[in-house]
Design an enzyme around this catalytic site. Structure first.
Site, mmCIF file in Angstrom:
data_model
loop_
_atom_site.group_PDB
_atom_site.id
_atom_site.type_symbol
_atom_site.label_atom_id
_atom_site.label_comp_id
_atom_site.label_asym_id
_atom_site.label_seq_id
_atom_site.Cartn_x
_atom_site.Cartn_y
_atom_site.Cartn_z
ATOM 1 C CB THR A 1 -5.752 -36.202 -58.211
ATOM 2 O OG1 THR A 1 -5.541 -35.577 -56.946
ATOM 3 C CG2 THR A 1 -7.255 -36.303 -58.481
ATOM 4 C CE LYS B 1 -8.155 -34.300 -55.182
ATOM 5 N NZ LYS B 1 -7.684 -33.199 -54.402
ATOM 6 C CE LYS C 1 -5.252 -35.072 -62.423
ATOM 7 N NZ LYS C 1 -4.041 -35.235 -61.646
HETATM 8 P P1 NAD Z 1 3.489 -30.999 -60.665
HETATM 9 O O1 NAD Z 1 3.347 -31.005 -62.145
HETATM 10 O O2 NAD Z 1 4.034 -29.788 -59.976
HETATM 11 O O3 NAD Z 1 4.384 -32.261 -60.195
HETATM 12 C C1 NAD Z 1 4.376 -33.512 -60.834
HETATM 13 C C2 NAD Z 1 5.817 -33.950 -60.947
HETATM 14 O O4 NAD Z 1 5.840 -35.270 -61.506
HETATM 15 C C3 NAD Z 1 6.647 -33.060 -61.883
HETATM 16 O O5 NAD Z 1 7.754 -32.524 -61.183
HETATM 17 C C4 NAD Z 1 7.063 -34.007 -63.001
HETATM 18 O O6 NAD Z 1 8.367 -33.730 -63.514
HETATM 19 C C5 NAD Z 1 7.026 -35.335 -62.291
HETATM 20 N N1 NAD Z 1 6.964 -36.482 -63.201
HETATM 21 C C6 NAD Z 1 6.140 -36.668 -64.268
HETATM 22 N N2 NAD Z 1 6.402 -37.872 -64.845
HETATM 23 C C7 NAD Z 1 7.396 -38.434 -64.130
HETATM 24 C C8 NAD Z 1 8.101 -39.658 -64.215
HETATM 25 N N3 NAD Z 1 7.844 -40.546 -65.177
HETATM 26 N N4 NAD Z 1 9.078 -39.915 -63.303
HETATM 27 C C9 NAD Z 1 9.344 -39.007 -62.325
HETATM 28 N N5 NAD Z 1 8.716 -37.833 -62.181
HETATM 29 C C10 NAD Z 1 7.754 -37.549 -63.081
HETATM 30 O O7 NAD Z 1 2.032 -31.357 -60.097
HETATM 31 P P2 NAD Z 1 1.504 -31.177 -58.584
HETATM 32 O O8 NAD Z 1 0.764 -29.902 -58.471
HETATM 33 O O9 NAD Z 1 2.622 -31.500 -57.641
HETATM 34 O O10 NAD Z 1 0.393 -32.325 -58.571
HETATM 35 C C11 NAD Z 1 0.739 -33.690 -58.396
HETATM 36 C C12 NAD Z 1 -0.541 -34.476 -58.197
HETATM 37 O O11 NAD Z 1 -1.222 -33.976 -57.042
HETATM 38 C C13 NAD Z 1 -1.518 -34.369 -59.363
HETATM 39 O O12 NAD Z 1 -2.111 -35.630 -59.555
HETATM 40 C C14 NAD Z 1 -2.517 -33.338 -58.879
HETATM 41 O O13 NAD Z 1 -3.792 -33.493 -59.473
HETATM 42 C C15 NAD Z 1 -2.554 -33.639 -57.404
HETATM 43 N N6 NAD Z 1 -2.974 -32.510 -56.564
HETATM 44 C C16 NAD Z 1 -2.480 -31.261 -56.787
HETATM 45 C C17 NAD Z 1 -2.895 -30.216 -55.969
HETATM 46 C C18 NAD Z 1 -2.363 -28.820 -56.185
HETATM 47 O O14 NAD Z 1 -2.943 -27.880 -55.615
HETATM 48 N N7 NAD Z 1 -1.285 -28.643 -56.936
HETATM 49 C C19 NAD Z 1 -3.812 -30.445 -54.934
HETATM 50 C C20 NAD Z 1 -4.266 -31.744 -54.703
HETATM 51 C C21 NAD Z 1 -3.847 -32.773 -55.537
#
Ligand code: NAD
Length: 295
Positions: free
Chosen positions: A93, A168, A243
């Protein structure tokens, strides 16, 4: 079987990549955090040493990262190793402007891009029932659809580059505002001596009906599966709601759209996060309203 690179194997990306493996695809993953790499490996994901290694030989690259700046920096890192024609799907997102920049970076290298953020949370990621909102060309969408179907149950082509992110943040602005509206109604009902169940029974079958009430009711009792019944453990944490609301306000400012309720909702969630309640489910906003919070 499709060769897929998956970058960002966190709370969402980990189970999404696992579902691609379950669907018979060959998945190579990369993340910065060793613990999530271990989980991905256990789920059958091959682990690459660098983002460039992950995308070598991939037909499709999926990213699931925290924000626009992470997506653009990963695109800068992987594009030299991406062959023309590769499909890049970003499911993070992020802001619409960064999403459009990602499309442009991909096009410069002869790759094809889609923005494809999701709704459905960690539970939906694990169950493979996410909703994908997709922006990009019809041809790219047709190519992505069978892959996205391994991770989601509803896949909507919203329009050109950035349209998925636009859908979204508009959806989540409705959600943030409606949760506050429902919570305010319950707080007012309490002051008026009206029971939670009575308000629920009326509003859930009347014109006040909405998802924040009928699926995610912010008081315990009427909807036993809502986070209110487990002391507001997320679910969808207030920090993530903030966010998405902040993205909606950036987009509204840049597009010149008036969103006064979106702005008020953003302020209320900002205060909740500032009070160190960012890890509480976003429906916990009701407790702040009970305590007299105003936007
Ligand atoms: P998270 O923090 O658990 O996962 C993100 C991952 O990206 C982490 O493991 C981090 O180490 C990795 N990362 C960051 N920089 C990196 C790089 N340069 N190279 C490789 N890996 C890297 O977050 P999440 O909850 O999995 O969310 C991910 C996305 O999905 C976000 O944009 C969030 O807004 C969106 N989202 C989350 C949810 C939810 O309920 N968690 C729901 C819908 C959308």
């Amino acid at each position: 079987m499709t060769q897929i690179a998956f970058i960002g194997l966190g709370n969402m990306g980990g189970p999404m990549a696992a579902n691609l493996v379950k669907a018979g695809h060959s998945v190579t993953g990369f993340d910065l955090v060793p613990a999530v790499l271990e989980d991905a490996k256990a789920a059958g994901v091959a682990i690459a040493a660098t983002p460039g290694d992950a995308v070598g030989g991939a037909d499709i690259v999926i990213t699931m990262l925290p924000s626009g700046k992470h997506v653009l920096s990963v695109y800068e890192a992987i594009l030299p190793a991406v062959v023309p024609g590769t499909l890049l799907i970003d499911s993070s997102t992020i802001d619409v402007d960064s999403a459009r920049k990602a499309h442009a970076l991909a096009a410069d290298k002869g790759a094809v891009a889609l923005d494809a953020p999701v709704s459905g949370g960690v539970g939906g990621a694990a169950a493979g029932t996410l909703t994908f909102m997709v922006g990009g060309s019809a041809a790219a969408f047709a190519r992505a659809e069978p892959i996205l179907a391994a991770m989601g149950k509803k896949i909507v082509h919203c329009g050109d580059a950035g349209a998925g992110q636009a859908a979204k943040i508009c959806n989540n602005m409705i959600l943030g505002i409606s949760m506050i509206a429902v919570s305010e109604a319950f707080v007012l009902a309490e002051k008026l001596g009206l029971s939670h169940q009575a308000l629920f029974d009326v509003a859930s079958t009347s014109s006040g009906q909405c998802w924040s009430l009928t699926t995610y009711c912010p008081v315990p009792g009427p909807v036993p599966t809502s986070p209110a019944n487990r002391d507001y453990q997320p679910g969808f944490a207030a920090a993530l709601m903030l966010k998405d609301l902040a993205l909606s306000q950036d987009a509204a400012a840049s597009a010149g759209a008036a969103t006064p309720l979106g702005a008020a909702a953003t302020k209320l969630y900002e205060a909740m996060v500032a009070a160190e309640q960012g890890g509480v489910d976003f429906s916990g906003i009701i407790n702040r309203l009970r305590a007299g919070a105003t936007a």
